[in-house]
Design an enzyme around this catalytic site. Structure first.
Site, PDB file in Angstrom:
ATOM      1  N   GLY A 711       0.785  -1.226   0.000  1.00 50.33           N
ATOM      2  CA  GLY A 711       0.000   0.000   0.000  1.00 50.33           C
ATOM      3  C   GLY A 711       0.816   1.274   0.000  1.00 50.33           C
ATOM      4  O   GLY A 711       0.351   2.318  -0.461  1.00 50.33           O
ATOM      5  N   GLU A 712       2.030   1.203   0.510  1.00 52.63           N
ATOM      6  CA  GLU A 712       2.772   2.435   0.734  1.00 52.63           C
ATOM      7  C   GLU A 712       4.095   2.543  -0.011  1.00 52.63           C
ATOM      8  O   GLU A 712       4.559   3.649  -0.290  1.00 52.63           O
ATOM      9  CB  GLU A 712       2.978   2.621   2.247  1.00 52.63           C
ATOM     10  CG  GLU A 712       1.660   2.999   2.910  1.00 52.63           C
ATOM     11  CD  GLU A 712       1.582   2.705   4.400  1.00 52.63           C
ATOM     12  OE1 GLU A 712       1.665   1.525   4.771  1.00 52.63           O
ATOM     13  OE2 GLU A 712       1.424   3.646   5.179  1.00 52.63           O
TER      14      GLU A 712
HETATM   15 MO1  MOS Z   1      -1.675   4.137   6.158  1.00 53.69          MO
HETATM   16  S1  MOS Z   1      -0.904   6.043   6.405  1.00 53.69           S
HETATM   17  O1  MOS Z   1      -1.089   3.297   7.491  1.00 53.69           O
HETATM   18  O2  MOS Z   1      -3.305   4.245   5.969  1.00 53.69           O
END
Ligand code: MOS
Length: 747
Positions: A711-712
């Site tokens: 996701g990141e």
């Molecule tokens: Mo993320 S900033 O852990 O949704």
């Protein structure tokens, strides 16, 4: 039926919820109907610091349809103690308590909630609420508070503080032949998910509530509601089936949840409260920051000293923390390292985790500095990264469970054509345009969190898997369905994943890129448990062909359980259930970090990002024409949704590089660009070619599924790759993000 027919993990699978979303059937929090629904509108303060001395709510009360106006003078009952307001991911400090008192700590702080029988009446009446204030001096300008920066006295749970210094970084810096020391800044950014914050609180009588809330954690938000309002857990069910993006902004319960529940309990009616786009700018943000990175190297480019200091903004009521500088101690091998991280209090809301919190800004500064150093040494920017490869985490002295970063460099460079790069800045031109190529490394956590799931197999062979995970657009519904389907050799249509509901098996908030690894592994464990139960029943049957088999010998597919080495020895699920007089088999699965392993190992996702820009120097216009992001993230469950996650991260990284920033009028303490016309996020026209590569990475330690999470990582390193490409194109180094036209022209 062959064993491989229903293998879904690893296939580019469409979203199981995709059709519902594009046809508008997927309901978001503020879309659920309720009988006699009331609507709330929030009124914000017009000052950034001081006290409310008088409130005039009468004109609002006169508006037809208005039912109540809540202010700090008549707010409903709520917990007094700070700790009752602390959610799972709260930083240390005093959590924000809406309408708690007359005190104002940031512009736009809620001072009233107008409740009416229509949204229009509530909004209209809200515009008529006015307040008088005793104005105090405010400060929203980080630069003015830098000198007062402090080390946070209490650590935020889950966020490692910077490690102690190692070696003698000052002396090593002094002695090294090549060195740079530079200041960087990434301006404050705001989350702008498509779905704005909204809560529909359905009053079911007797303080029993069903709450539809935009949140990344149904159980975190449910726990907050029961704790703040002293309600029984069984009386509060919180649902977040669909979440229209969040990027961290919905990790903590936001104040529309408080308002909807408070009004609902006071009025004994169902209440919906949603924020406007403009109000979305008053609920937390990626902190403003100043960073200084000092790097020294020998003549070959080997790092001799790394020093990284960051000062970041927080609010007057909480010490928000993220890991900004820690990355500088573990991305590269270096014996002399000093890292420091301090906070400065501003009259703003508490900052809030935003996609790759900490790394997104800290790695940006480090990777720009390393690029600067490479030119000082006279070495290729990719080469300096390879040369300084860290084969363990030197902050903690732990081994990485895996680190296929060299493969990222190699495959990313090959796809990008890095070998054709001319090393001298301004040496690649195409007509009027200057062309620049830049590179950056990226790094992000790979966590396995505690998570639970159930798997329910019915006699007709259909499967339901459940866990209180959230899908904030990441593809969670889809991967959990794939995992369940593979366990029982089922087509996707025969599997239902249930998520987004606080009554489901325990799950952490959806964040930190840990959901696929954690909830995915829990679902797999539950499926294995259900399969084992099925096997035990199968073995017990009269004349069972599996009587002599062990669980390891069998597989399930096509509605049957059979011996892998002799598929003729088989039993149908329906037969087994019938014989055992069962309608269904339901089992639980649980996962969590392996504490023993964690003493020796640590897990991260890695990436290499390559960027190409075209710069029209006369106009200062930068176009990002190509990005190649090569990521090492363990096993890829669904290449399609995985790729989408990287694309989204890269787009946000381009936003950080070129577009996104909160613009505050510090005289007023007000954000002036609180709308999508003036707060620029990349639009389609800003995005050209993005290529995503997942390199092979096998990691049996990181999580039972071998998954790291995605996701990141896509945002980390993107802004620095773009900035480095801009330097290569123009010979101009802008160290203040975003790199807007004015800054580039002035450089
Ligand atoms: Mo993320 S900033 O852990 O949704």
């Amino acid at each position: 039926m062959s064993l491989t027919e229903n293998i879904h993990i690893g296939r580019p699978t469409n979203r199981v919820d995709g059709r519902l979303k594009v046809t508008g059937q997927a309901k978001y929090a503020a879309e659920y109907p309720a009988a006699d629904l009331l609507h709330g509108a929030i009124v914000g303060s017009t000052i950034a610091a001081g006290r409310i001395t008088a409130l005039n709510v009468e004109p609002a009360r006169q508006v037809p349809g208005v039912v109540e106006v809540f202010t700090h003078e008549n707010r409903g009952k709520a917990a007094w103690l700070d700790r009752s307001w602390r959610d799972e991911v709260a930083p240390p400090g005093h959590p924000f308590r809406p309408l708690h008192s007359d005190r104002i700590l940031f512009d736009g702080q809620p001072i009233a909630l107008v409740v009416a029988d229509s949204y229009e009446a509530a909004r209209d009446a809200a515009s008529l609420v006015s307040a008088e204030y005793e104005v105090r001096e405010h400060c929203t300008e980080l630069e003015r508070k830098r000198s007062e920066a402090y080390v946070p006295p209490e650590k935020r749970s889950g966020i490692p503080p910077p490690p102690d210094p190692r070696g003698d970084p000052e002396k090593a810096f002094e002695d090294a032949p090549i060195k740079i020391s530079r200041d960087y800044r990434v301006n404050a950014e705001h989350h702008n998910p498509m779905e704005m914050f909204g809560t529909t609180c359905v009053y079911e009588g007797n303080d029993k509530l069903t709450i539809y809330d935009k949140t990344q954690g149904s159980q975190n938000a449910q726990g907050y509601v029961t704790s703040v309002f002293g309600l029984k857990s069984k009386n509060v069910r919180l649902i977040n089936h669909y979440v229209g993006g969040a990027f961290g902004s919905a990790l903590r319960p936001q104040h529309q949840l408080f308002f909807a529940v408070m009004a609902s309990l006071e009025l004994k009616r169902s209440v919906r409260v949603s924020l406007t786009r403009s109000q979305m700018f008053h609920i937390g943000y990626r902190p403003d920051n100043y960073q200084t990175v000092s790097l020294a190297a020998d003549r070959e480019g080997r790092l001799r000293s790394i020093m990284h200091d960051a000062v970041a903004s927080t609010s007057h009521y909480e010490d928000y923390q993220e890991a900004v500088v820690n990355w500088s101690g573990m991305m590269y091998h270096c014996d002399n390292v000093k890292l420091s991280y301090r906070l400065a209090k501003l009259h703003t809301p508490t900052p809030c985790d935003m996609r790759a919190p900490g790394a997104a800004i800290g790695v940006t500064a480090l990777e720009c500095a390393l690029d600067e150093l490479s030119y000082e040494v006279g070495i290729d920017p990719l080469e300096i990264r390879r040369l300084n490869f860290a084969s363990k985490d030197e902050n903690t002295d732990k081994q990485f469970t895996s680190k296929a970063l060299h493969a990222c460099y190699r495959e990313g460079a090959a796809a990008f054509g890095w070998d054709k790069r001319k090393s001298v800045p301004r040496s690649m031109q195409d007509g009027h345009d200057l062309i620049g190529w830049g590179v950056s490394t990226g790094m992000w956590d790979a966590f396995l969190q505690k998570a639970e799931a159930t798997a329910k197999l019915s006699a007709d062979g259909k499967l339901e898997v459940s866990t209180a995970a959230s899908d904030i657009g990441t593809g969670t519904w889809t991967i959990l369905t794939q995992i369940g389907a593979d366990a029982f050799g089922l087509p996707l249509e025969d599997v239902t994943a249930r998520i987004g509901d606080s009554t489901l098996p325990t799950s952490p908030v959806e964040g930190g890129s840990w959901t696929a690894a954690s909830n995915g592994s829990a679902v797999q464990a539950a499926c294995e448990a259900a399969k084992e139960t099925l096997f035990k029943h199968a073995k017990k049957m009269a004349n069972s062909p599996l009587a002599d088999s062990e669980f390891e010998d069998v597989a399930v597919s096509g509605g049957c359980i059979f011996r892998i080495d002799d598929p003729g020895k088989r039993l149908a699920i329906s037969e087994i259930m019938h014989a055992a007089d069962l309608e269904e088999i339901e089992e639980e699965g649980k996962v969590g970090p392996d504490l023993l392993q964690m003493m020796k190992y640590i897990s991260y996702t890695h990436s290499a990002v390559f960027a190409e820009v075209r710069v029209d120097e006369e106009l200062g216009i930068v176009r990002v024409t190509r990005i190649v992001c090569a990521a090492a993230a363990g096993r890829i469950l669904n290449p399609k949704t995985a790729r989408s996650q990287i694309l989204g991260g890269v787009v946000m990284g381009i936003g950080m590089a070129l577009h996104e920033e909160a613009m505050t009028d510090h005289r007023l303490g007000k954000i002036m660009n609180h709308n999508l016309a003036e707060y620029h996020i990349p639009a389609h026209a800003d995005i050209e070619n993005i290529e995503v590569i997942f390199v092979d990475e096998h990691d049996e330690k990181v999580s039972p599924l071998g998954v790291k999470g995605l996701g990141e990582i896509g945002i980390v390193g993107t802004a620095s790759a773009v900035a480095n490409a801009i330097f290569h194109a123009t010979g101009k180094r802008v160290r203040d993000f975003p790199i807007t036209i004015d800054k580039l022209l002035a450089a």
